[in-house]
Design a protein around this motif. Sequence first.
Motif, PDB file in Angstrom:
ATOM      1  N   UNK A  95     -37.234 157.195  78.458  1.00 48.46           N
ATOM      2  CA  UNK A  95     -36.737 157.575  79.781  1.00 48.46           C
ATOM      3  C   UNK A  95     -37.811 157.275  80.827  1.00 48.46           C
ATOM      4  N   UNK A  96     -37.619 157.811  82.024  1.00 47.05           N
ATOM      5  CA  UNK A  96     -38.542 157.490  83.112  1.00 47.05           C
ATOM      6  C   UNK A  96     -39.921 158.106  82.925  1.00 47.05           C
ATOM      7  N   UNK A  97     -40.050 159.026  81.990  1.00 48.97           N
ATOM      8  CA  UNK A  97     -41.333 159.701  81.787  1.00 48.97           C
ATOM      9  C   UNK A  97     -42.108 159.183  80.585  1.00 48.97           C
ATOM     10  N   UNK A  98     -41.389 158.775  79.546  1.00 46.75           N
ATOM     11  CA  UNK A  98     -42.086 158.413  78.311  1.00 46.75           C
ATOM     12  C   UNK A  98     -41.178 157.577  77.419  1.00 46.75           C
ATOM     13  N   UNK A  99     -41.771 156.571  76.762  1.00 46.69           N
ATOM     14  CA  UNK A  99     -40.982 155.748  75.854  1.00 46.69           C
ATOM     15  C   UNK A  99     -41.841 154.710  75.155  1.00 46.69           C
ATOM     16  N   UNK A 100     -41.184 153.842  74.396  1.00 45.54           N
ATOM     17  CA  UNK A 100     -41.877 152.805  73.642  1.00 45.54           C
ATOM     18  C   UNK A 100     -41.255 151.448  73.931  1.00 45.54           C
ATOM     19  N   UNK A 132     -31.865 162.885  76.865  1.00 45.97           N
ATOM     20  CA  UNK A 132     -30.741 161.994  76.575  1.00 45.97           C
ATOM     21  C   UNK A 132     -31.280 160.626  76.165  1.00 45.97           C
ATOM     22  N   UNK A 133     -30.874 160.157  74.986  1.00 49.05           N
ATOM     23  CA  UNK A 133     -31.399 158.902  74.455  1.00 49.05           C
ATOM     24  C   UNK A 133     -30.921 157.710  75.278  1.00 49.05           C
ATOM     25  N   UNK A 134     -31.852 156.803  75.592  1.00 49.71           N
ATOM     26  CA  UNK A 134     -31.519 155.615  76.368  1.00 49.71           C
ATOM     27  C   UNK A 134     -32.238 154.403  75.791  1.00 49.71           C
ATOM     28  N   UNK A 168     -30.951 143.330  84.878  1.00 51.03           N
ATOM     29  CA  UNK A 168     -30.702 143.494  86.314  1.00 51.03           C
ATOM     30  C   UNK A 168     -30.750 144.980  86.672  1.00 51.03           C
ATOM     31  N   UNK A 169     -31.179 145.771  85.677  1.00 50.39           N
ATOM     32  CA  UNK A 169     -31.217 147.210  85.825  1.00 50.39           C
ATOM     33  C   UNK A 169     -30.111 147.864  85.034  1.00 50.39           C
ATOM     34  N   UNK A 170     -30.388 149.005  84.437  1.00 49.44           N
ATOM     35  CA  UNK A 170     -29.370 149.729  83.691  1.00 49.44           C
ATOM     36  C   UNK A 170     -29.733 149.925  82.242  1.00 49.44           C
ATOM     37  N   UNK A 171     -29.276 151.046  81.709  1.00 51.98           N
ATOM     38  CA  UNK A 171     -29.566 151.417  80.326  1.00 51.98           C
ATOM     39  C   UNK A 171     -28.265 151.733  79.594  1.00 51.98           C
ATOM     40  N   UNK A 172     -28.335 151.745  78.285  1.00 48.95           N
ATOM     41  CA  UNK A 172     -27.241 152.244  77.464  1.00 48.95           C
ATOM     42  C   UNK A 172     -27.616 153.640  77.013  1.00 48.95           C
ATOM     43  N   UNK A 176     -33.971 163.684  71.059  1.00 45.21           N
ATOM     44  CA  UNK A 176     -32.738 164.476  71.099  1.00 45.21           C
ATOM     45  C   UNK A 176     -31.844 164.203  69.886  1.00 45.21           C
ATOM     46  N   UNK A 177     -32.485 163.803  68.779  1.00 42.18           N
ATOM     47  CA  UNK A 177     -31.835 163.718  67.470  1.00 42.18           C
ATOM     48  C   UNK A 177     -30.773 162.629  67.388  1.00 42.18           C
ATOM     49  N   UNK A 178     -31.027 161.494  68.030  1.00 37.98           N
ATOM     50  CA  UNK A 178     -30.143 160.340  67.918  1.00 37.98           C
ATOM     51  C   UNK A 178     -30.881 159.238  67.151  1.00 37.98           C
ATOM     52  N   UNK A 179     -30.117 158.441  66.412  1.00 40.04           N
ATOM     53  CA  UNK A 179     -30.699 157.336  65.654  1.00 40.04           C
ATOM     54  C   UNK A 179     -30.238 156.006  66.235  1.00 40.04           C
ATOM     55  N   UNK A 180     -31.190 155.094  66.419  1.00 42.07           N
ATOM     56  CA  UNK A 180     -30.837 153.749  66.838  1.00 42.07           C
ATOM     57  C   UNK A 180     -31.725 152.757  66.100  1.00 42.07           C
ATOM     58  N   UNK A 181     -31.380 151.487  66.194  1.00 43.31           N
ATOM     59  CA  UNK A 181     -32.172 150.451  65.526  1.00 43.31           C
ATOM     60  C   UNK A 181     -32.166 149.184  66.361  1.00 43.31           C
TER      61      UNK A 181
END
Length: 261
Positions: A20-25, A1-3, A255-259, A135-140
């Motif tokens: 996510x909690x395992x891997x990201x940039x 799930x994209x975050x 303060x914590x939290x993702x979209x 998971x095939x989502x696009x963001x910028x």
Amino acid sequence: MARIYPLFSSSKGNSTYIGNEKSGILIDCGVSFKRLAASLELNNIPLSAVQAVFITHEHSDHVSGLKMLTKNMGLPVYGQKRTLQRLCDADKIAPQSPVIDMSGISITCAGAEVSCFNTPHDTIQSCGYRIHTEDDKLCAVCTDLGHVTQEVDEALTGCRLVLIEANYDESMLRTGPYPLYLKERILSPNGHLSNDDCAAQVRRLIERGTSYFILGHLSQDNNHPRIADYTVQSALEGFTRGKDYLMGVAPVETKGGAVIF
């Protein structure tokens, strides 16, 4: 799930984590390594999850923590050629970190495909990033631009989520305490994006299907989250918030939290 995690967002420090909690940039590292690590921990993300850092440009509010980040973790640093050269010349990247020019190409990292696009800003070279998640989502992530060019518009089109600059309220800037030369710099085509210009672009993107927006890089002197939010929403007549789009303002410090998008 994209975050997406807007860890820091203001004229004084910027860094965004996508993953996510395992891997990201990371996009930018404009705060100290200590503060960055604490912000990730607050979001239950270990430092080991960060696979690389992508730099938009060399201004200090985007790279002030880069030297210690690379010294401690040896992460690869991606960006455009002239930006990377400027950072290396200024000793902003530890020698053990690989430095990779990604101008004109896409990079696969942490399961995502990342490409950059040019932004008009008063620096040697500046860019935003478009990310195609696992998971095939696009963001910028698109901040630090004086106006929306065709290249920027095309890069943002088709994204499900866009973090876009709403740096200043024009009235606050013009009547505020900044010296004239600085006001002119911010207002210039190579300065920053106003709330009104941000609103116009958000409207165009909603018309093309973008549904998630994060307003970012707000000036703490020439803007306010409530004003930025109100200005953008006021330009979206005909669209229903919560139905046609969702929008929030990136915090100065998480303060914590993702979209989740």
